[in-house]
Design a protein around this motif. Structure first.
Motif, PDB file in Angstrom:
ATOM      1  N   ASP A  67       0.363  19.058   4.303  1.00 67.47           N
ATOM      2  CA  ASP A  67      -0.358  19.016   3.031  1.00 67.47           C
ATOM      3  C   ASP A  67      -0.455  17.623   2.418  1.00 67.47           C
ATOM      4  N   TRP A  68       0.115  16.614   3.050  1.00 63.87           N
ATOM      5  CA  TRP A  68       0.105  15.265   2.490  1.00 63.87           C
ATOM      6  C   TRP A  68      -0.993  14.429   3.132  1.00 63.87           C
ATOM      7  N   SER A  69      -1.517  13.459   2.402  1.00 70.35           N
ATOM      8  CA  SER A  69      -2.591  12.629   2.954  1.00 70.35           C
ATOM      9  C   SER A  69      -2.447  11.181   2.506  1.00 70.35           C
ATOM     10  N   TYR A  70      -3.069  10.296   3.276  1.00 78.59           N
ATOM     11  CA  TYR A  70      -3.001   8.854   3.023  1.00 78.59           C
ATOM     12  C   TYR A  70      -4.234   8.230   3.651  1.00 78.59           C
ATOM     13  N   GLU A  71      -4.773   7.167   3.028  1.00 74.68           N
ATOM     14  CA  GLU A  71      -5.959   6.502   3.549  1.00 74.68           C
ATOM     15  C   GLU A  71      -5.712   5.009   3.682  1.00 74.68           C
ATOM     16  N   ILE A  72      -6.372   4.429   4.684  1.00 75.18           N
ATOM     17  CA  ILE A  72      -6.243   3.000   4.939  1.00 75.18           C
ATOM     18  C   ILE A  72      -7.603   2.464   5.381  1.00 75.18           C
ATOM     19  N   ASP A  73      -7.936   1.219   4.984  1.00 80.55           N
ATOM     20  CA  ASP A  73      -9.243   0.659   5.308  1.00 80.55           C
ATOM     21  C   ASP A  73      -9.170  -0.498   6.294  1.00 80.55           C
ATOM     22  N   HIS A  74      -8.042  -0.605   7.020  1.00 80.52           N
ATOM     23  CA  HIS A  74      -7.915  -1.641   8.035  1.00 80.52           C
ATOM     24  C   HIS A  74      -6.926  -1.162   9.097  1.00 80.52           C
TER      25      HIS A  74
ATOM     26  N   GLN B 280       3.008   0.517   4.402  1.00 79.89           N
ATOM     27  CA  GLN B 280       2.834  -0.428   5.497  1.00 79.89           C
ATOM     28  C   GLN B 280       3.741  -1.618   5.248  1.00 79.89           C
ATOM     29  N   LEU B 281       3.881  -2.459   6.261  1.00 80.53           N
ATOM     30  CA  LEU B 281       4.586  -3.725   6.114  1.00 80.53           C
ATOM     31  C   LEU B 281       3.567  -4.859   6.204  1.00 80.53           C
TER      32      LEU B 281
ATOM     33  N   ASN C 278       0.824  -1.219   0.000  1.00 77.54           N
ATOM     34  CA  ASN C 278       0.000   0.000   0.000  1.00 77.54           C
ATOM     35  C   ASN C 278       0.855   1.265   0.000  1.00 77.54           C
ATOM     36  N   GLU C 279       1.861   1.270  -0.857  1.00 76.69           N
ATOM     37  CA  GLU C 279       2.818   2.370  -0.877  1.00 76.69           C
ATOM     38  C   GLU C 279       2.268   3.564  -1.652  1.00 76.69           C
ATOM     39  N   LYS C 280       2.490   4.769  -1.131  1.00 80.14           N
ATOM     40  CA  LYS C 280       2.104   6.007  -1.801  1.00 80.14           C
ATOM     41  C   LYS C 280       3.284   6.958  -1.762  1.00 80.14           C
ATOM     42  N   VAL C 281       3.814   7.291  -2.952  1.00 84.21           N
ATOM     43  CA  VAL C 281       4.972   8.167  -3.066  1.00 84.21           C
ATOM     44  C   VAL C 281       4.493   9.560  -3.451  1.00 84.21           C
TER      45      VAL C 281
ATOM     46  N   PRO D  79      11.537  11.439  -2.178  1.00 84.77           N
ATOM     47  CA  PRO D  79      10.124  11.780  -1.998  1.00 84.77           C
ATOM     48  C   PRO D  79       9.554  11.199  -0.708  1.00 84.77           C
ATOM     49  N   VAL D  80       8.650  11.938  -0.101  1.00 84.04           N
ATOM     50  CA  VAL D  80       7.941  11.448   1.076  1.00 84.04           C
ATOM     51  C   VAL D  80       7.099  10.243   0.668  1.00 84.04           C
ATOM     52  N   THR D  81       7.174   9.185   1.455  1.00 80.41           N
ATOM     53  CA  THR D  81       6.491   7.946   1.091  1.00 80.41           C
ATOM     54  C   THR D  81       5.726   7.384   2.288  1.00 80.41           C
ATOM     55  N   PHE D  82       4.446   7.080   2.083  1.00 78.82           N
ATOM     56  CA  PHE D  82       3.614   6.377   3.059  1.00 78.82           C
ATOM     57  C   PHE D  82       3.591   4.901   2.665  1.00 78.82           C
TER      58      PHE D  82
END
Length: 256
Positions: free
Chosen positions: A207-214, A50-51, A26-29, A45-48
């Motif tokens: 200003d950065w955002s990220y979403e997760i459904d679990h 999970q493992l 679920n990587e977001k760069v 780059p800033v990266t969100f």
């Protein structure tokens, strides 16, 4: 002032750095030019991300004997009594807190004993108790955490609400994150199931955002030096905000 315990920070950061074989998902760069706030340009780059999931202690049970639901206490020292099953909180070699509680959405406080007292003024309170693993991450299996509302003095209960809400384990308010280390966002959703109830958790860092459904820890790497507001929101998948005072948490974080 950095309120985050140094030993816990080292445990968490050490665990992630020592697990290079875990697959990133679920990587977001986010490209550096999107950052209009920071004065120092990011090298990478800033990266969100999970493992891969590795749920620990799925059979651990946390029970809360005191307070009872909407129990009323006098202002002053309020007793708390938890009971822990199938989890090594009582072992002699455990030297760091494995039981934490959050009161009214504040920062977590760790306890070496399941029985303790807190000095509380008149008001209406919600306590969330939960267990953490060796790295200080909240256990997320059913039974690993518990919540309860109670009253101190002549206060009124929270208005009834069947909607889920958040408890944020990481980050802690005014936490310092060393430059080059990942920021970890670790949360629980109580009173509902994210999948069955159609929920998402939205994380905003300036200003950065990220979403997760679990429920799973989120890592953020390559944050430049600066001051950040980390906002964690529990939403419906259609973007609708949930009612209630604990569906939104904000913490200040400093990268140095």
């Amino acid at each position: 002032m950095n309120k985050f315990p140094v030993f816990l920070l080292l445990l968490v950061l050490g665990w992630f750095s020592c697990n290079p074989d875990k697959k990133r998902i679920n990587e977001k760069v986010i490209s550096a030019e999107q950052d209009s706030v920071q004065q120092v340009e990011a090298v990478s780059p800033v990266t969100f991300f999970q493992l891969e999931d590795s749920a620990a202690f799925p059979d651990a049970i946390l029970e809360l004997y005191t307070p009872l639901g909407n129990q009323v206490f006098r202002p002053g020292k309020v007793p708390f009594e938890f009971n822990v099953k199938n989890f090594p909180i009582y072992e002699a070699e455990i030297r760091t807190p494995r039981l934490f509680n959050i009161i009214n959405g504040g920062d977590p406080v760790g306890h070496l004993s399941p029985i303790f007292q807190k000095e509380l003024a008149e008001g209406t309170y919600r306590v969330v108790g939960y267990l953490v693993d060796e790295q200080g991450l909240a256990l997320k299996s059913f039974g690993n955490y518990v919540d309860r509302d109670f009253l101190v003095g002549e206060s009124r209960p929270f208005p009834y609400s069947a909607e889920p809400y958040l408890a944020l384990n990481l980050p802690r308010n005014a936490q310092n994150v060393p430059l080059g280390e990942e920021l970890i966002i670790d949360f629980l959703v109580l009173g509902g199931d994210m999948k069955l109830d159609g929920l998402i958790v939205q994380v905003e860092i300036n200003d950065w955002s990220y979403e997760i459904d679990h429920m799973a820890p989120i890592l953020v790497e390559n944050l430049p030096v600066g001051d950040y507001q980390v906002k964690v929101k529990l939403l419906r998948k259609d973007g609708k905000e949930l009612e209630g005072p604990f569906s939104f948490v904000t913490k200040s974080v400093f990268v140095r």
